[in-house]
Design an enzyme around this catalytic site. Structure first.
Site, mmCIF file in Angstrom:
data_model
loop_
_atom_site.group_PDB
_atom_site.id
_atom_site.type_symbol
_atom_site.label_atom_id
_atom_site.label_comp_id
_atom_site.label_asym_id
_atom_site.label_seq_id
_atom_site.Cartn_x
_atom_site.Cartn_y
_atom_site.Cartn_z
ATOM 1 C CG HIS A 38 34.926 21.097 -7.547
ATOM 2 N ND1 HIS A 38 34.003 20.082 -7.428
ATOM 3 C CD2 HIS A 38 35.974 20.552 -8.199
ATOM 4 C CE1 HIS A 38 34.479 18.988 -7.981
ATOM 5 N NE2 HIS A 38 35.676 19.256 -8.472
ATOM 6 C CD GLU A 82 32.475 20.244 -3.500
ATOM 7 O OE1 GLU A 82 31.504 20.063 -2.746
ATOM 8 O OE2 GLU A 82 32.356 20.519 -4.719
ATOM 9 C CG HIS A 142 25.201 17.387 -8.147
ATOM 10 N ND1 HIS A 142 26.430 17.827 -8.589
ATOM 11 C CD2 HIS A 142 24.440 17.256 -9.250
ATOM 12 C CE1 HIS A 142 26.417 17.933 -9.905
ATOM 13 N NE2 HIS A 142 25.217 17.590 -10.342
#
EC number: 2.6.99.2
Length: 239
Positions: A43, A70, A190
């Protein structure tokens, strides 16, 4: 069966805190796969405080499973993804100064923008996933944007798990069922960890992929990276 994609951002965070190349992010990506990971997630953020754009370019030829990138689809990010051509891109609406991702897309209000982004990435052969909160309406909106999958933002499930796991997972199950009816693939990520992961997978067994980074690196401090990845695999490979 559900695949485990290991997010290696925290390894880059540790490297960046001291400078140099220790730990080696490229080696870590290869080792995670060698230890059983079925994907690598990165990410990159605009300030490059953990994974750098150069890391993404370096990792691409190393990853032999699936690379998932991401990020918020700002122009710089989109250029990187179109250059690197990962297996999957996950669209996350994080602000530049966000400590970590803290919300999913409003796929209704942002439909026009997300539709354009999904179209561009899919035209380049990149599977697109939209990060959403556990809301059936957001899953329906994502489907209308033309994405391939949604990733459910599981922070609320993780934080509510100990106080009542059935209540915590209920909105996720409803959203996952809606996504399936809309023909979308399903990811999750998450704050999933060794405590709450198996129940999630047992309840929503058609989850295609979970992306986990922070918890894996924390557990690896005590268990070692190889044992940790194997432990997480036992939580997703239950069917």
């Amino acid at each position: 069966m559900t695949k485990l994609s290991v997010n290696i951002n925290k390894i880059a965070t540790l490297r960046n805190s001291r400078g140099g190349n220790m730990p080696d992010v490229e080696k870590a990506a290869a080792d995670c796969e060698r230890f059983g990971a079925e994907g690598i997630t990165v990410h990159p953020r605009p300030d490059e405080r953990h994974i750098r754009y150069s890391d993404v370019r370096a990792i691409r030829p190393i990853v032999t499973t699936e690379l998932n990138i991401e990020g918020n689809p700002i122009p710089k990010f989109m250029d990187l993804v179109n250059e690197v051509r990962p297996a999957q891109v996950t669209l996350v609406p994080d602000a530049e100064d966000a400590l970590t991702s803290n919300a999913g897309w409003d796929t209704v209000r942002n439909r026009e923008f997300l539709t354009e982004v999904c179209k561009e990435f899919k035209n380049n052969g990149i599977r697109t996933s939209i990060f959403i909160d556990p809301s059936p309406a957001m899953a329906e909106g994502a489907a209308e944007c033309g994405c391939d999958r949604v990733e459910l933002y599981t922070e609320a499930y993780a934080s509510g798990y100990r106080n009542g796991r059935q209540a915590a997972i209920a909105p996720y199950l409803a959203t996952a069922e809606t996504a399936r009816k809309c023909g979308l693939g399903l990811n999750a990520g998450h704050d999933l960890n060794l405590e709450n992961l198996e129940f999630y997978i047992r309840t929503i067994p058609w989850t295609d992929e979970v992306s986990i980074g922070h918890a894996i690196i924390c557990d690896a401090l005590y268990m070692g990276l190889e044992r940790t990845i194997q432990a997480y695999l036992t939580k997703v490979k239950i069917f």
